[in-house]
Design a protein around this motif. Structure first.
Motif, short mmCIF file in Angstrom:
data_model
loop_
_atom_site.label_atom_id
_atom_site.label_comp_id
_atom_site.label_asym_id
_atom_site.label_seq_id
_atom_site.Cartn_x
_atom_site.Cartn_y
_atom_site.Cartn_z
N LEU A 153 31.00 71.57 17.32
CA LEU A 153 31.79 70.57 16.59
C LEU A 153 33.17 71.11 16.23
CD1 LEU A 153 29.15 68.92 14.25
CD2 LEU A 153 30.27 67.96 16.24
N ARG A 154 33.24 72.37 15.89
CA ARG A 154 34.56 72.96 15.58
C ARG A 154 35.45 72.95 16.80
NH1 ARG A 154 32.62 77.97 13.61
NH2 ARG A 154 31.11 77.13 12.18
N VAL A 155 34.89 73.30 17.96
CA VAL A 155 35.68 73.29 19.19
C VAL A 155 36.12 71.88 19.53
CG1 VAL A 155 35.55 73.71 21.67
CG2 VAL A 155 34.65 75.40 20.08
N LEU A 156 35.20 70.93 19.42
CA LEU A 156 35.54 69.54 19.71
C LEU A 156 36.62 69.03 18.76
CD1 LEU A 156 34.84 67.04 21.38
CD2 LEU A 156 33.15 66.46 19.63
N ARG A 157 36.54 69.40 17.50
CA ARG A 157 37.55 68.99 16.53
C ARG A 157 38.91 69.59 16.88
NH1 ARG A 157 35.06 70.61 11.81
NH2 ARG A 157 33.73 68.81 12.01
N ALA A 158 38.93 70.86 17.30
CA ALA A 158 40.20 71.51 17.66
C ALA A 158 40.80 70.87 18.91
CB ALA A 158 39.96 73.00 17.87
N VAL A 159 39.97 70.60 19.91
CA VAL A 159 40.46 69.97 21.14
C VAL A 159 41.01 68.58 20.83
CG1 VAL A 159 39.72 69.01 23.36
CG2 VAL A 159 39.01 71.31 22.69
N VAL A 209 19.17 72.75 13.78
CA VAL A 209 20.57 72.40 13.56
C VAL A 209 21.40 73.63 13.91
CG1 VAL A 209 22.26 71.67 11.87
CG2 VAL A 209 19.94 70.77 11.78
N GLY A 210 22.40 73.44 14.77
CA GLY A 210 23.22 74.56 15.22
C GLY A 210 24.18 75.02 14.13
N ASP A 211 24.98 76.00 14.50
CA ASP A 211 25.93 76.55 13.53
C ASP A 211 27.21 75.74 13.45
OD1 ASP A 211 26.89 77.16 15.99
OD2 ASP A 211 27.29 79.26 15.58
N GLY A 212 27.35 74.72 14.29
CA GLY A 212 28.52 73.86 14.22
C GLY A 212 29.68 74.33 15.07
N THR A 213 29.47 75.33 15.93
CA THR A 213 30.56 75.84 16.75
C THR A 213 31.07 74.76 17.71
OG1 THR A 213 29.59 78.04 16.63
CG2 THR A 213 31.23 77.67 18.34
#
Length: 90
Positions: free
Chosen positions: A48-54, A42-46
């Protein structure tokens, strides 16, 4: 005469276990990878954070564009409604 209730079970699984027809609980995980393969870390979620911001930025831009188009439509309609009678000599 209703059945007496002595502390109802909280979940359907507990109800099934009390009635004696629930499957036995598993001791291992629900899925294990085949031999020679590792589980996907499982990744660190980076990402997903970028996708959420975009997504947030795109939704905000779309909302502002919609508001601007509605305002432009209202102004255009008001201009047209005042110009039409004058054009047709009313």
């Amino acid at each position: 005469m209703p059945f007496p209730r002595a502390g109802a079970p909280a979940t359907v699984g507990e109800q099934a276990a009390r009635q004696g027809w629930a499957p036995a609980p598993r001791s291992g995980p629900a899925h294990t990878p085949p031999r020679g393969q590792r589980a996907v870390p499982v990744g660190d979620g980076t990402a997903l954070r970028v996708l959420r911001a975009v997504t947030y930025v795109l939704v905000s831009v779309a909302s502002l564009l919609f508001i601007l188009l509605v305002a432009w439509g209202v102004v255009s309609y008001l201009r047209l409604s005042t110009e039409l009678p004058r054009l047709f000599g009313a």
